[in-house]
Scaffold this motif. Sequence first.
Motif, PDB file in Angstrom:
ATOM      1  N   SER A  78      46.366  49.036  29.971  1.00  0.00           N
ATOM      2  CA  SER A  78      47.785  48.718  30.074  1.00  0.00           C
ATOM      3  C   SER A  78      48.059  47.347  29.481  1.00  0.00           C
ATOM      4  N   ASP A  79      49.265  47.169  28.985  1.00  0.00           N
ATOM      5  CA  ASP A  79      49.668  45.877  28.447  1.00  0.00           C
ATOM      6  C   ASP A  79      50.488  45.068  29.448  1.00  0.00           C
ATOM      7  N   SER A  80      50.907  45.672  30.546  1.00  0.00           N
ATOM      8  CA  SER A  80      51.848  45.037  31.450  1.00  0.00           C
ATOM      9  C   SER A  80      51.159  44.395  32.649  1.00  0.00           C
ATOM     10  N   TYR A  81      50.951  43.077  32.570  1.00  0.00           N
ATOM     11  CA  TYR A  81      50.420  42.349  33.717  1.00  0.00           C
ATOM     12  C   TYR A  81      51.401  42.419  34.887  1.00  0.00           C
ATOM     13  N   ARG A  82      52.681  42.398  34.568  1.00  0.00           N
ATOM     14  CA  ARG A  82      53.701  42.390  35.613  1.00  0.00           C
ATOM     15  C   ARG A  82      53.592  43.622  36.506  1.00  0.00           C
ATOM     16  N   ASP A  83      53.450  44.809  35.896  1.00  0.00           N
ATOM     17  CA  ASP A  83      53.356  46.034  36.685  1.00  0.00           C
ATOM     18  C   ASP A  83      52.091  46.052  37.542  1.00  0.00           C
ATOM     19  N   ILE A  84      50.976  45.620  36.964  1.00  0.00           N
ATOM     20  CA  ILE A  84      49.715  45.590  37.713  1.00  0.00           C
ATOM     21  C   ILE A  84      49.817  44.571  38.851  1.00  0.00           C
ATOM     22  N   ALA A  85      50.375  43.402  38.552  1.00  0.00           N
ATOM     23  CA  ALA A  85      50.515  42.353  39.572  1.00  0.00           C
ATOM     24  C   ALA A  85      51.366  42.856  40.736  1.00  0.00           C
ATOM     25  N   ARG A  86      52.459  43.506  40.431  1.00  0.00           N
ATOM     26  CA  ARG A  86      53.346  44.033  41.469  1.00  0.00           C
ATOM     27  C   ARG A  86      52.628  45.098  42.301  1.00  0.00           C
ATOM     28  N   GLN A  87      51.895  45.984  41.649  1.00  0.00           N
ATOM     29  CA  GLN A  87      51.224  47.088  42.337  1.00  0.00           C
ATOM     30  C   GLN A  87      50.157  46.592  43.323  1.00  0.00           C
ATOM     31  N   PHE A  88      49.463  45.502  42.974  1.00  0.00           N
ATOM     32  CA  PHE A  88      48.339  45.054  43.795  1.00  0.00           C
ATOM     33  C   PHE A  88      48.585  43.709  44.495  1.00  0.00           C
ATOM     34  N   GLY A  89      49.797  43.203  44.401  1.00  0.00           N
ATOM     35  CA  GLY A  89      50.119  41.956  45.093  1.00  0.00           C
ATOM     36  C   GLY A  89      49.406  40.748  44.523  1.00  0.00           C
ATOM     37  N   LEU A  90      49.279  40.689  43.212  1.00  0.00           N
ATOM     38  CA  LEU A  90      48.609  39.580  42.540  1.00  0.00           C
ATOM     39  C   LEU A  90      49.591  38.884  41.603  1.00  0.00           C
ATOM     40  N   SER A  91      49.192  37.733  41.081  1.00  0.00           N
ATOM     41  CA  SER A  91      50.042  37.058  40.104  1.00  0.00           C
ATOM     42  C   SER A  91      49.627  37.465  38.686  1.00  0.00           C
ATOM     43  N   LYS A  92      50.591  37.374  37.773  1.00  0.00           N
ATOM     44  CA  LYS A  92      50.283  37.682  36.365  1.00  0.00           C
ATOM     45  C   LYS A  92      49.250  36.700  35.828  1.00  0.00           C
ATOM     46  N   ASP A  93      49.352  35.448  36.239  1.00  0.00           N
ATOM     47  CA  ASP A  93      48.404  34.433  35.776  1.00  0.00           C
ATOM     48  C   ASP A  93      46.988  34.732  36.252  1.00  0.00           C
ATOM     49  N   ALA A  94      46.867  35.194  37.507  1.00  0.00           N
ATOM     50  CA  ALA A  94      45.529  35.538  38.034  1.00  0.00           C
ATOM     51  C   ALA A  94      44.932  36.687  37.242  1.00  0.00           C
ATOM     52  N   LEU A  95      45.765  37.671  36.893  1.00  0.00           N
ATOM     53  CA  LEU A  95      45.282  38.800  36.091  1.00  0.00           C
ATOM     54  C   LEU A  95      44.835  38.340  34.714  1.00  0.00           C
ATOM     55  N   ALA A  96      45.627  37.477  34.095  1.00  0.00           N
ATOM     56  CA  ALA A  96      45.285  36.979  32.758  1.00  0.00           C
ATOM     57  C   ALA A  96      43.978  36.177  32.796  1.00  0.00           C
ATOM     58  N   ARG A  97      43.841  35.290  33.813  1.00  0.00           N
ATOM     59  CA  ARG A  97      42.600  34.500  33.935  1.00  0.00           C
ATOM     60  C   ARG A  97      41.396  35.418  34.168  1.00  0.00           C
ATOM     61  N   HIS A  98      41.583  36.416  35.033  1.00  0.00           N
ATOM     62  CA  HIS A  98      40.495  37.350  35.333  1.00  0.00           C
ATOM     63  C   HIS A  98      40.069  38.091  34.067  1.00  0.00           C
ATOM     64  N   LYS A  99      41.038  38.604  33.336  1.00  0.00           N
ATOM     65  CA  LYS A  99      40.714  39.362  32.119  1.00  0.00           C
ATOM     66  C   LYS A  99      40.020  38.469  31.103  1.00  0.00           C
ATOM     67  N   GLU A 100      40.479  37.246  30.997  1.00  0.00           N
ATOM     68  CA  GLU A 100      39.917  36.301  30.027  1.00  0.00           C
ATOM     69  C   GLU A 100      38.510  35.831  30.422  1.00  0.00           C
ATOM     70  N   SER A 101      38.310  35.549  31.707  1.00  0.00           N
ATOM     71  CA  SER A 101      37.073  34.898  32.129  1.00  0.00           C
ATOM     72  C   SER A 101      36.029  35.805  32.763  1.00  0.00           C
ATOM     73  N   HIS A 102      36.458  36.886  33.407  1.00  0.00           N
ATOM     74  CA  HIS A 102      35.510  37.641  34.217  1.00  0.00           C
ATOM     75  C   HIS A 102      35.203  39.047  33.736  1.00  0.00           C
ATOM     76  N   MET A 103      35.991  39.554  32.863  1.00  0.00           N
ATOM     77  CA  MET A 103      35.677  40.893  32.350  1.00  0.00           C
ATOM     78  C   MET A 103      34.787  40.734  31.124  1.00  0.00           C
ATOM     79  N   PRO A 104      33.695  41.453  31.054  1.00  0.00           N
ATOM     80  CA  PRO A 104      32.767  41.298  29.928  1.00  0.00           C
ATOM     81  C   PRO A 104      33.460  41.475  28.577  1.00  0.00           C
ATOM     82  N   GLU A 105      33.131  40.585  27.665  1.00  0.00           N
ATOM     83  CA  GLU A 105      33.762  40.596  26.344  1.00  0.00           C
ATOM     84  C   GLU A 105      33.548  41.924  25.619  1.00  0.00           C
ATOM     85  N   LEU A 106      32.354  42.449  25.697  1.00  0.00           N
ATOM     86  CA  LEU A 106      32.096  43.717  25.009  1.00  0.00           C
ATOM     87  C   LEU A 106      32.929  44.842  25.587  1.00  0.00           C
TER      88      LEU A 106
END
Length: 155
Positions: A23-51
Motif C-alpha cells: 500500500s502507498d497510504s501510511y494514513r490508512d494504515i496508521a488509522r487502522q492500527f492506531g499508529l502515526s504516519k511518521d512511525a510507519l515511515a521510520r519503521h519502513k525505512e529503518s526496520h524492514m529489510p532492504e531486500l
Amino acid sequence: MGRQCTVCGHKDVEEINKLLLCSDSYRDIARQFGLSKDALARHKESHMPELLLKSQEVKETLQADNLLDQIVYYESEARRFKGLAESQGDLELALKAVDRALKCLDLFAKARGIISDQPQVNILVLPEWIALRTAIIQSLRPYPDALEALRDALR
C-alpha cells in the motif's frame, strides 16, 4: 538506549509490514492500527529489510495471497446466503448462491494454477515443426555426430 519502535512492538506487526509493502497510504494504515504516519515511515525505512522492500516477487506474492483470501471470503459468503435462502424456501436465490460459490471456487482454482483455461498447443504435430525438423535433420546428414547429438536432444 533509544525507544523501541512502536510498529515493531505492535501485536499486528506482520500485517502492518504486509500493508506497508502493498500500500502507498501510511494514513490508512496508521488509522487502522492506531499508529502515526511518521512511525510507519521510520519503521519502513529503518526496520524492514532492504531486500524485502525491493523484492517485486514478495509484493506480488502478498497481493496474490490477499486475492486468494478475498476469493475464499466471498465463497463463504455465497454459502452463507445459500443457507439463508434455503431456510426461507427461496430455491431460486439458493441456486444463484450456489452458482456464485462455484464461480469463486473456479476463480480460486485458476488463481492457484490448479486449472487453466489457456489453450494447449502441441507443436509436435504442427506442419511447420515437422517441416523444420525434417530440414534440420536432412542438413545434418553429412555430419553424423551432430545429427546424433540433435536426435538425443530432441528425445
